[in-house]
Design an enzyme around this catalytic site. Structure first.
Site, PDB file in Angstrom:
ATOM      1  CB  CYS A 186      -0.922   0.010   1.212  1.00 12.92           C
ATOM      2  SG  CYS A 186      -2.032   1.437   1.259  1.00 12.92           S
ATOM      3  CG  ASN A 236      -1.184  -6.146  -9.775  1.00 12.17           C
ATOM      4  OD1 ASN A 236      -1.061  -5.324  -8.880  1.00 12.17           O
ATOM      5  ND2 ASN A 236      -2.161  -6.080 -10.648  1.00 12.17           N
TER       6      ASN A 236
END
Length: 636
Positions: free
Chosen positions: A382, A483
Site C-alpha cells: 500500500c 500484477n
C-alpha cells in the site's frame, strides 16, 4: 481534393491518446452538447439555447485535465522551477456525506419487523407512526423489489424504496412462502461480526492463546539479544555455573506445568491429534494458485457486489478489501464488513494491514477462529501516506526484521495459507523485491504477489514485467503472481510468458470486469452499451441486497457505483478502435458512440455518471454530493 486535417480528425494520433476510427472522433464541446441535449430531450425538458458558458461551467463538475504534451529538457526544467509541486491525486479531503443524512425521518425497526413492541419506549429516536412516515417518505423508485422477487420477502418492509411491490394498502408486508422456504437456513454471506464477539472485543476479553505463545518466544529472543549486548562478563558468568541453561529448562518446565493445570475446553466428539498438535506447513489447508486469475483486493471499489460481478465473468480468486488490523481487533463494524464473503466466492481470502507483530498475530488468530477464509494476505504494497508513514504497507519492505516477525507470527496461528502482496520497492531507482523474496521463502510464505511498480511511481509509469519475470524465477517453487497494466487477453498472454504462476488484475477489472471472460476465451469482446448497463443493473441489485433497499442502502449503492464509473468510463468499445487492443496508459479521446447510451458511458463528467445511476436507482436526493477520488495520473 484531400480535406485539410482538423483538430477533430487528428485527435486520434495525439501521443498518449488511444487510436480511434476517425468517423467517431469529436471535440469536447460537441460531445457534451450532444450528451446534454439528448438527456434533456429524453426527460421531456426543453433545451435552452440561451445558457451562457459561465453558467454551464458553474453547473458542471470539472473533468480531468487533458494530457500534457512532453516538453523538451530545457522547457521541462523551466516549468519545474515555476511549479515545484509534486503531482498528486486529487480530492484528498473530498466531502463525505454520511448515508444517514438522506433520511429525514427513519422508521423504527420494531415497526418494520412485524409491528412488535419497541424495547426503548418513549426514549426511542425513531418514528413509530406508520401513516406519518409514509406521508413524508420519498417516492418509490420502481414497481418491483429485487429482494422480494429473489428471496420471497424484503427485510426492510415499509422503509424499502420499492415498498409498493410488497405492501398492502393497510401497510402490511407481503411474503412469498415458496421462495422463503427455499432460502430458509441458507447463509448467502459469511464472516458477519456477531454482537457477542463485538462486545468481547470491545471489552478486550477475547483470548489469544497461540499469539501469546509466539509473542513469548519473541520476548525471550529479545532478552537473549539484550544479554549478549550487555558484555562478555555476563556471558562468562552464565557459562561457569550453567544458570542460563537451568533458567531456560525451568521456564520450559513451568510453561508445561501451567498448560497442564489449565482446565481443558469443552469439546464435542472425540479428541483428535489436530486438536492438540500444531499443524505443520505441509499439513495446512492448501490452495491451488497455479494459472488462476486473481481479482486484486481493491480499496473502495473491491466490495462484495463488485466481486460477485467479476466472479460471474470468470475470476478464479477473490480477496476482500484491505482491512486495518487494529480496527478489526477493536470490533469496528465497518472494518469487519470488508471480510464478508458471498457463497459464490469459492476461493476467497482477506487482506490485512499492520506494522507490528503483536497486533498482526492477534488479528490473524481472530480471523482464523471466527471467519471462513481460504487464505490471509498481508498488504506490504500500500503506497498511501496514512499507512506508509506509520510503517505499514510499503513501509514493511524496508523493515525486514519486523516483517519477518509478522509473517512467522501469523503463520504460527493460522490454519490456512499466508500470502504477501509487495511492490518492486519504495524508490523508483532502487528495487528491493528481489532481495526480499528469497527471505520470504524461508519465512514460510505460501504465495507472493508482485506489483511491477515502486511506491514512488504509483501509476505514472508502466509496470516492469521484466523485473517481475526475474523475481518469479527467484521465488520458485513458491508461486509468484504478477500484477500491472493488464487490460486485454493479449496483455495477459505476454504476462504469462514471463513465467509467473498466475495473474492479478486490478484496474483492468474496474475498467472492464468482463476481462476475465476475454482472457479465458482468448478474444476481444465488443460488448454493447446495453450489456454494460445490464452489468450495472446487476451491481445495483447486488448492492441493494448487500447494503439495503431503504434510502440509506440505495444511496450507499449509488456512491459505490459512481466510484466504479470513474474507472469504467475509460473503456473504449472494441468496434471504435483503429488499433486493437486498448492500452491501459492511453487516454480515451472525445468520441461519439454508436448510440446515445454508448456516448453517455464514455463521459468523464461526474454529472453524467449520476445520470447513469439515476436510470437504475432513481433521482438523487436534494443534498446529494459526490466528487471523484482519482485524477487519473496514470496517463501522464
Amino acid at each position: 481534393m484531400m480535406e485539410k486535417p482538423t483538430e477533430e480528425n487528428t485527435a486520434g494520433v495525439i501521443k498518449g491518446e488511444a487510436s480511434l476510427k476517425p468517423e467517431f472522433l469529436t471535440t469536447k464541446e460537441r460531445f457534451h452538447e450532444f450528451v446534454d441535449s439528448e438527456w434533456q430531450g429524453s426527460k421531456g425538458e426543453k433545451v435552452s439555447n440561451d445558457v451562457t458558458p459561465e453558467e454551464v461551467k458553474e453547473s458542471s463538475v470539472e473533468e480531468p485535465e487533458a494530457k500534457k504534451v512532453k516538453l523538451d529538457v530545457d522547457e521541462r526544467n523551466k516549468s519545474r522551477k515555476q511549479d515545484n509541486k509534486r503531482l498528486r491525486g486529487q480530492n484528498k479531503s473530498r466531502p463525505h456525506t454520511k448515508p444517514t443524512t438522506y433520511d429525514e425521518r427513519r422508521l423504527c425497526l420494531s415497526v418494520i419487523q412485524d409491528n412488535r413492541e419497541c424495547p426503548f419506549g418513549e426514549k426511542c429516536h425513531f418514528s413509530h407512526d406508520v401513516a406519518e412516515y409514509m406521508a413524508t417518505k420519498p417516492a418509490d423508485i420502481g414497481d418491483s423489489c429485487y429482494l422480494y422477487d429473489t428471496f420471497g420477502k424484503c427485510s426492510f418492509g415499509l422503509s424499502c424504496r420499492f415498498a409498493k411491490a410488497h405492501t398492502t394498502p393497510d401497510f402490511k408486508t407481503l411474503e412469498k412462502a415458496d421462495l422463503v422456504k427455499t432460502y430458509e437456513g441458507r447463509n448467502l454471506v459469511k464472516n458477519i461480526l456477531s454482537k457477542d464477539l463485538q462486545n468481547r472485543l470491545r471489552k478486550r476479553s477475547v483470548p489469544f492463546k497461540k499469539s501469546a505463545e509466539y509473542l513469548k518466544t519473541l520476548s525471550k529472543d529479545r532478552d537473549k539479544n539484550d544479554k549478549k549486548q550487555n558484555g562478555d562478563a555476563c556471558a562468562a558468568e552464565a557459562s561457569e555455573d550453567g544458570t542460563e541453561e537451568k533458567q531456560n529448562v525451568s521456564t520450559d518446565a513451568e510453561t508445561q506445568t501451567n498448560s497442564e493445570k489449565q482446565a481443558p475446553e469443552k469439546t464435542v466428539g472425540p479428541l483428535t491429534d489436530t486438536d492438540i498438535i500444531k499443524l505443520r506447513m505441509c499439513e495446512k489447508k492448501q490452495v491451488d494458485f497455479k494459472d488462476k486469475l486473481y481479482l486484486a483486493p481493491l480499496t473502495t471499489c473491491g466490495n462484495l457486489p463488485f466481486r460477485r460481478i467479476c466472479k460471474r465473468f470468470g475470476a478464479d480468486i477473490t480477496c476482500g478489501e484491505m482491512a486495518m488490523c487494529t480496527n478489526l481487533l477493536q470490533g469496528q463494524q465497518s472494518e469487519w464488513a470488508l471480510l464478508k464473503r458471498h457463497e459464490s466466492e469459492d476461493i476467497f481470502g482477506v487482506q490485512v494491514e499492520g506494522c507490528f507483530p503483536d497486533t498482526m498475530t492477534r488479528c490473524a488468530e481472530l480471523i482464523n477462529n471466527n471467519t471462513d477464509v481460504d487464505f490471509v494476505d498481508i498488504n506490504s504494497g500500500c503506497p498511501i501516506d496514512l499507512v506508509y508513514k506509520k510503517g505499514g504497507g510499503c513501509g514493511l519492505m524496508t523493515r525486514t526484521r519486523k516483517f519477518e516477525q509478522i509473517v512467522k507470527g501469523m503463520n504460527y496461528v493460522l490454519d490456512v495459507p499466508l500470502t504477501v502482496k509487495i511492490r518492486t520497492g519504495v524508490q523508483q531507482v532502487s528495487n528491493i523485491a528481489h532481495k526480499l523474496i528469497p527471505e520470504m521463502k524461508q519465512w514460510g510464505v505460501s504465495m507472493i504477489t508482485l506489483h511491477g511498480r515502486s511506491r514512488e511511481q504509483r501509476y505514472t509509469k508502466l509496470a516492469d514485467w521484466d523485473y517481475i519475470s526475474t523475481c518469479s524465477k527467484l521465488a520458485s517453487p513458491v508461486p509468484l503472481f504478477g500484477n500491472g497494466d493488464i487490460l486485454s487477453y493479449e496483455d495477459a498472454m505476454r504476462a504469462r510468458d514471463t513465467g509467473v504462476s498466475g495473474i492479478m488484475i486490478a484496474r483492468g477489472a474496474l475498467i472492464k470486469p468482463w476481462i476475465f471472460t476475454e482472457i479465458k476465451e482468448s478474444r476481444h469482446w465488443d460488448i454493447s452499451s446495453s450489456e454494460r448497463l445490464d452489468i450495472l443493473r446487476d451491481f445495483s441489485n447486488f448492492g441493494l441486497e448487500h447494503w439495503g433497499s431503504d434510502t440509506r442502502g440505495v444511496e450507499k449503492t449509488r456512491t459505490f457505483m459512481l466510484e466504479w464509473l470513474s474507472f469504467m468510463c475509460r473503456y473504449i468499445p472494441v468496434g471504435l478502435l483503429e488499433r486493437v487492443p486498448q492500452k491501459i496508459n492511453e487516454r480515451p479521446p472525445y468520441y461519439m458512440g454508436r448510440n446515445y447510451l454508448e456516448s453517455l458511458m464514455a463521459s468523464q463528467n461526474v454529472g453524467d455518471w449520476i445520470r447513469i445511476s439515476e436510470m437504475l436507482l432513481g433521482p438523487v436526493p436534494k443534498n446529494f454530493n459526490f466528487l471523484p477520488k482519482h485524477k487519473a495520473n496514470a496517463y501522464k
